[in-house]
Design a protein around this motif. Structure first.
Motif, PDB file in Angstrom:
ATOM      1  N   ASN A 184       6.826  20.820  -0.820  1.00  0.00           N
ATOM      2  CA  ASN A 184       5.434  20.429  -1.111  1.00  0.00           C
ATOM      3  C   ASN A 184       5.162  20.360  -2.609  1.00  0.00           C
ATOM      4  O   ASN A 184       4.090  20.732  -3.080  1.00  0.00           O
ATOM      5  CB  ASN A 184       4.434  21.355  -0.425  1.00  0.00           C
ATOM      6  N   GLU A 185       6.146  19.885  -3.372  1.00  0.00           N
ATOM      7  CA  GLU A 185       6.020  19.796  -4.827  1.00  0.00           C
ATOM      8  C   GLU A 185       6.187  18.368  -5.357  1.00  0.00           C
ATOM      9  O   GLU A 185       6.294  18.172  -6.567  1.00  0.00           O
ATOM     10  CB  GLU A 185       7.042  20.714  -5.493  1.00  0.00           C
ATOM     11  N   PHE A 186       6.196  17.381  -4.467  1.00  0.00           N
ATOM     12  CA  PHE A 186       6.294  16.002  -4.932  1.00  0.00           C
ATOM     13  C   PHE A 186       5.028  15.695  -5.731  1.00  0.00           C
ATOM     14  O   PHE A 186       3.935  16.107  -5.337  1.00  0.00           O
ATOM     15  CB  PHE A 186       6.433  15.044  -3.739  1.00  0.00           C
ATOM     16  N   PRO A 187       5.139  15.001  -6.847  1.00  0.00           N
ATOM     17  CA  PRO A 187       3.978  14.852  -7.746  1.00  0.00           C
ATOM     18  C   PRO A 187       2.826  13.994  -7.226  1.00  0.00           C
ATOM     19  O   PRO A 187       1.765  13.978  -7.845  1.00  0.00           O
ATOM     20  CB  PRO A 187       4.589  14.240  -9.006  1.00  0.00           C
ATOM     21  N   VAL A 188       3.016  13.297  -6.132  1.00  0.00           N
ATOM     22  CA  VAL A 188       1.921  12.527  -5.528  1.00  0.00           C
ATOM     23  C   VAL A 188       1.896  12.804  -4.028  1.00  0.00           C
ATOM     24  O   VAL A 188       2.845  13.324  -3.454  1.00  0.00           O
ATOM     25  CB  VAL A 188       2.043  11.001  -5.791  1.00  0.00           C
ATOM     26  N   ALA A 243      -0.905   3.800  -4.689  1.00  0.00           N
ATOM     27  CA  ALA A 243      -2.016   4.111  -5.599  1.00  0.00           C
ATOM     28  C   ALA A 243      -1.715   5.390  -6.382  1.00  0.00           C
ATOM     29  O   ALA A 243      -1.956   5.454  -7.592  1.00  0.00           O
ATOM     30  CB  ALA A 243      -3.317   4.250  -4.827  1.00  0.00           C
ATOM     31  N   GLY A 244      -1.198   6.398  -5.720  1.00  0.00           N
ATOM     32  CA  GLY A 244      -0.854   7.645  -6.399  1.00  0.00           C
ATOM     33  C   GLY A 244       0.265   7.457  -7.409  1.00  0.00           C
ATOM     34  O   GLY A 244       0.242   8.045  -8.492  1.00  0.00           O
ATOM     35  N   LEU A 245       1.240   6.646  -7.063  1.00  0.00           N
ATOM     36  CA  LEU A 245       2.336   6.373  -7.999  1.00  0.00           C
ATOM     37  C   LEU A 245       1.833   5.629  -9.227  1.00  0.00           C
ATOM     38  O   LEU A 245       2.221   5.936 -10.350  1.00  0.00           O
ATOM     39  CB  LEU A 245       3.431   5.560  -7.313  1.00  0.00           C
ATOM     40  N   ARG A 246       0.965   4.638  -8.995  1.00  0.00           N
ATOM     41  CA  ARG A 246       0.409   3.894 -10.145  1.00  0.00           C
ATOM     42  C   ARG A 246      -0.382   4.815 -11.068  1.00  0.00           C
ATOM     43  O   ARG A 246      -0.285   4.710 -12.291  1.00  0.00           O
ATOM     44  CB  ARG A 246      -0.450   2.726  -9.660  1.00  0.00           C
ATOM     45  N   PRO A 274       0.805  -1.229   0.000  1.00  0.00           N
ATOM     46  CA  PRO A 274       0.000   0.000   0.000  1.00  0.00           C
ATOM     47  C   PRO A 274       0.836   1.276   0.000  1.00  0.00           C
ATOM     48  O   PRO A 274       0.394   2.305  -0.505  1.00  0.00           O
ATOM     49  CB  PRO A 274      -0.838  -0.107   1.266  1.00  0.00           C
ATOM     50  N   THR A 275       2.055   1.202   0.550  1.00  0.00           N
ATOM     51  CA  THR A 275       2.950   2.357   0.555  1.00  0.00           C
ATOM     52  C   THR A 275       4.377   1.896   0.291  1.00  0.00           C
ATOM     53  O   THR A 275       4.710   0.719   0.466  1.00  0.00           O
ATOM     54  CB  THR A 275       2.930   3.105   1.916  1.00  0.00           C
ATOM     55  N   VAL A 276       5.205   2.842  -0.135  1.00  0.00           N
ATOM     56  CA  VAL A 276       6.636   2.582  -0.308  1.00  0.00           C
ATOM     57  C   VAL A 276       7.412   3.731   0.304  1.00  0.00           C
ATOM     58  O   VAL A 276       6.865   4.810   0.549  1.00  0.00           O
ATOM     59  CB  VAL A 276       7.034   2.418  -1.800  1.00  0.00           C
ATOM     60  N   ASP A 277       8.704   3.510   0.532  1.00  0.00           N
ATOM     61  CA  ASP A 277       9.529   4.581   1.062  1.00  0.00           C
ATOM     62  C   ASP A 277       9.876   5.571  -0.051  1.00  0.00           C
ATOM     63  O   ASP A 277       9.611   5.330  -1.238  1.00  0.00           O
ATOM     64  CB  ASP A 277      10.775   4.032   1.748  1.00  0.00           C
ATOM     65  N   VAL A 278      10.448   6.681   0.343  1.00  0.00           N
ATOM     66  CA  VAL A 278      10.745   7.746  -0.620  1.00  0.00           C
ATOM     67  C   VAL A 278      11.748   7.286  -1.676  1.00  0.00           C
ATOM     68  O   VAL A 278      11.607   7.607  -2.856  1.00  0.00           O
ATOM     69  CB  VAL A 278      11.238   9.015   0.106  1.00  0.00           C
ATOM     70  N   GLY A 307       0.532   5.745 -14.952  1.00  0.00           N
ATOM     71  CA  GLY A 307      -0.417   5.160 -15.894  1.00  0.00           C
ATOM     72  C   GLY A 307      -0.585   3.665 -15.725  1.00  0.00           C
ATOM     73  O   GLY A 307      -0.929   2.961 -16.688  1.00  0.00           O
ATOM     74  N   MET A 308      -0.376   3.178 -14.522  1.00  0.00           N
ATOM     75  CA  MET A 308      -0.468   1.735 -14.266  1.00  0.00           C
ATOM     76  C   MET A 308      -1.862   1.324 -13.790  1.00  0.00           C
ATOM     77  O   MET A 308      -2.123   0.139 -13.657  1.00  0.00           O
ATOM     78  CB  MET A 308       0.569   1.317 -13.220  1.00  0.00           C
ATOM     79  N   THR A 309      -2.736   2.270 -13.531  1.00  0.00           N
ATOM     80  CA  THR A 309      -4.073   1.951 -13.058  1.00  0.00           C
ATOM     81  C   THR A 309      -4.971   1.654 -14.258  1.00  0.00           C
ATOM     82  O   THR A 309      -4.992   2.422 -15.213  1.00  0.00           O
ATOM     83  CB  THR A 309      -4.649   3.128 -12.253  1.00  0.00           C
TER      84      THR A 309
END
Length: 61
Positions: free
Chosen positions: A33-37, A51-54, A8-12, A58-60
């Motif tokens: 505060n500019e990380f894309p997700v 989920a935000g990374l996917r 569900p989550t990953v490290d930076v 475009g993996m969703t």
């Protein structure tokens, strides 16, 4: 990247690798505060929801 679908989550560092930036750049973006997700801060620990990374990659379906 299998970890993006199995956790569900990953490290930076893992998130940075997935989007093709360095770990230090990722932390700079997070600090600005500019990380894309979205990121989640828990004390000193920072994690990134997969989920935000996917979505970003475009993996969703």
């Amino acid at each position: 990247m299998e970890v993006l679908t199995s956790q569900p989550t990953v490290d930076v560092a893992t998130a940075a690798k997935a989007i093709g930036i360095s770990r230090s750049t990722a932390f700079k973006l997070i600090a600005a505060n500019e990380f894309p997700v979205r990121v989640i801060r828990a004390g000193k620990r920072i994690v990134v929801p997969t989920a935000g990374l996917r979505d970003l990659l475009g993996m969703t379906p």
